[in-house]
Design an enzyme around this catalytic site. Structure first.
Site, short mmCIF file in Angstrom:
data_model
loop_
_atom_site.label_atom_id
_atom_site.label_comp_id
_atom_site.label_asym_id
_atom_site.label_seq_id
_atom_site.Cartn_x
_atom_site.Cartn_y
_atom_site.Cartn_z
N PHE A 32 0.86 -1.18 0.00
CA PHE A 32 0.00 0.00 0.00
C PHE A 32 0.90 1.24 0.00
O PHE A 32 0.84 2.08 0.88
CB PHE A 32 -0.98 0.00 1.17
CG PHE A 32 -2.29 0.66 0.82
CD1 PHE A 32 -3.13 0.09 -0.14
CD2 PHE A 32 -2.69 1.84 1.41
CE1 PHE A 32 -4.33 0.71 -0.50
CE2 PHE A 32 -3.88 2.46 1.06
CZ PHE A 32 -4.70 1.88 0.11
N HIS A 34 3.11 4.57 -0.48
CA HIS A 34 2.85 6.01 -0.54
C HIS A 34 4.17 6.73 -0.80
O HIS A 34 5.20 6.08 -1.04
CB HIS A 34 2.16 6.51 0.74
CG HIS A 34 2.88 6.17 2.01
ND1 HIS A 34 4.10 6.69 2.34
CD2 HIS A 34 2.54 5.34 3.03
CE1 HIS A 34 4.50 6.23 3.51
NE2 HIS A 34 3.57 5.40 3.95
N GLY A 36 6.28 8.17 0.98
CA GLY A 36 7.40 7.83 1.85
C GLY A 36 8.18 6.64 1.33
O GLY A 36 9.42 6.66 1.25
N HIS A 37 7.46 5.57 0.93
CA HIS A 37 8.11 4.39 0.37
C HIS A 37 8.87 4.74 -0.91
O HIS A 37 9.98 4.25 -1.14
CB HIS A 37 7.08 3.30 0.04
CG HIS A 37 6.30 2.81 1.21
ND1 HIS A 37 4.95 3.02 1.35
CD2 HIS A 37 6.68 2.09 2.29
CE1 HIS A 37 4.53 2.46 2.46
NE2 HIS A 37 5.55 1.90 3.06
N GLY A 147 12.43 4.48 6.70
CA GLY A 147 12.02 5.84 6.99
C GLY A 147 12.08 6.14 8.48
O GLY A 147 11.68 5.32 9.31
N ASP A 150 9.09 5.98 11.39
CA ASP A 150 9.04 4.95 12.43
C ASP A 150 10.45 4.77 12.97
O ASP A 150 11.14 3.80 12.67
CB ASP A 150 8.50 3.64 11.86
CG ASP A 150 8.17 2.63 12.96
OD1 ASP A 150 8.62 2.84 14.11
OD2 ASP A 150 7.46 1.65 12.69
N VAL A 176 9.03 12.08 5.18
CA VAL A 176 8.45 12.89 4.10
C VAL A 176 7.24 13.64 4.66
O VAL A 176 6.39 13.04 5.33
CB VAL A 176 8.03 12.01 2.91
CG1 VAL A 176 7.41 12.86 1.80
CG2 VAL A 176 9.23 11.24 2.37
#
Length: 286
Positions: A32, A34, A36-37, A147, A150, A176
């Site tokens: 899923f 977004h 950030g990934h 990221g 976390d 991000v």
């Protein structure tokens, strides 16, 4: 881009990369995807010859009150995004392949897990450590990208790589953010219009505390209170505002070295987390 589900096929591809002397950047995800990934994938693309992304919703990191089946999945959408981000191999294994039969060996993360979000998610980081050990052994990456949204997970991965002498460079990537400072998250869509206006105060609170430290404040309680005072002007309910050494995640009695100030705030239908890394050594160089 190749999409691989079979472990033996992945091993063959990895063997080929290594025989050619290619560096491998690895981005493990639960899908899923977004922005950030995709930022992680972009950085991996810049720094390596090959980029491998995994999408695996890991059952081992879901607790008894967390709905594994309800976790959002859209592999076709994710595959398109991964390909556009320059991923070379998208590894999408099945749970039966990653966890065949009964476990012979397991992993228990002893430290860095009983604070922040880990406090209320018993066993979660054990599951994270188990699946990452499997993935690291399969992919054999030069660098692995995570990221800092976390930051607790990054700290756990840092300990895992260090304790097991893994020849992997951990690359933490800055959170991000939206233009107003709110950390990008799939949870943001659950905020009401009014809550969305308030939510950027979380990062503003963290910045205010960091600026306080830069101005000379050395009392941890004063730094925490400064952030709390701002967050309390929102309609959200504070879960925690806490300060720890980083990446050790040990309590601090004085402001020194590298630390993390982290917050978790529950709004009506969304629980938001954010953090800021405060490094006294870096501040003193400015």
């Amino acid at each position: 881009m190749r999409q691989i589900t079979d472990i033996s096929q992945l091993k063959e591809a990895i063997k080929q990369y290594h025989s050619e002397g290619k560096s491998i950047g690895f981005v493990p995800t639960m899908g899923f995807l977004h922005e950030g990934h995709l930022t992680l994938a972009d950085k991996a693309r810049q720094e390596n010859d090959a980029v491998i992304m995994s999408i695996f919703v890991n059952p081992a990191q879901f607790g008894p009150n967390e709905d594994f089946e309800a976790y959002p999945r859209d592999i076709e959408r994710d595959a398109a995004l991964a390909e556009n981000a320059g991923v070379d191999i998208l590894f999408t294994p099945d749970a039966h392949d990653m966890y065949p039969g009964e476990k012979n060996v397991t992993i228990h993360v002893e430290r860095r897990t009983d604070v922040l979000c880990g406090r209320s998610r018993e066993g979660h980081f054990d599951g994270v450590a188990i699946v990452l050990t499997k993935l690291f052994n399969l992919v054999k990456p030069t660098r692995a990208y995570f990221g800092l949204k976390d930051a607790q997970q990054v700290a756990v991965v840092d300990g895992l790589i260090s304790d097991f002498f893994m020849d992997i460079e951990l690359v933490p990537v800055d959170t991000v953010r939206e233009e107003d400072g709110l950390a990008k998250s799939s949870r943001n869509v659950y905020l009401t219009a009014e809550e969305r206006k308030e939510a950027p105060k979380l990062y503003r609170a963290l910045q205010t505390s960091a600026e306080l430290v830069q101005a000379g404040e050395r009392d941890p309680e004063a730094v925490i209170k400064a952030a709390k005072d701002i967050i309390e002007t929102t309609s959200g309910t504070i879960d925690y505002v806490e300060l720890y050494s980083y990446p050790e995640l040990e309590p601090v009695n004085e402001i020194a070295g590298k630390m993390i100030l982290a917050v978790a705030v529950a709004f009506s239908k969304a629980r938001l987390i954010d953090n800021i890394i405060i490094d006294i050594r870096e501040m003193e160089r400015i």
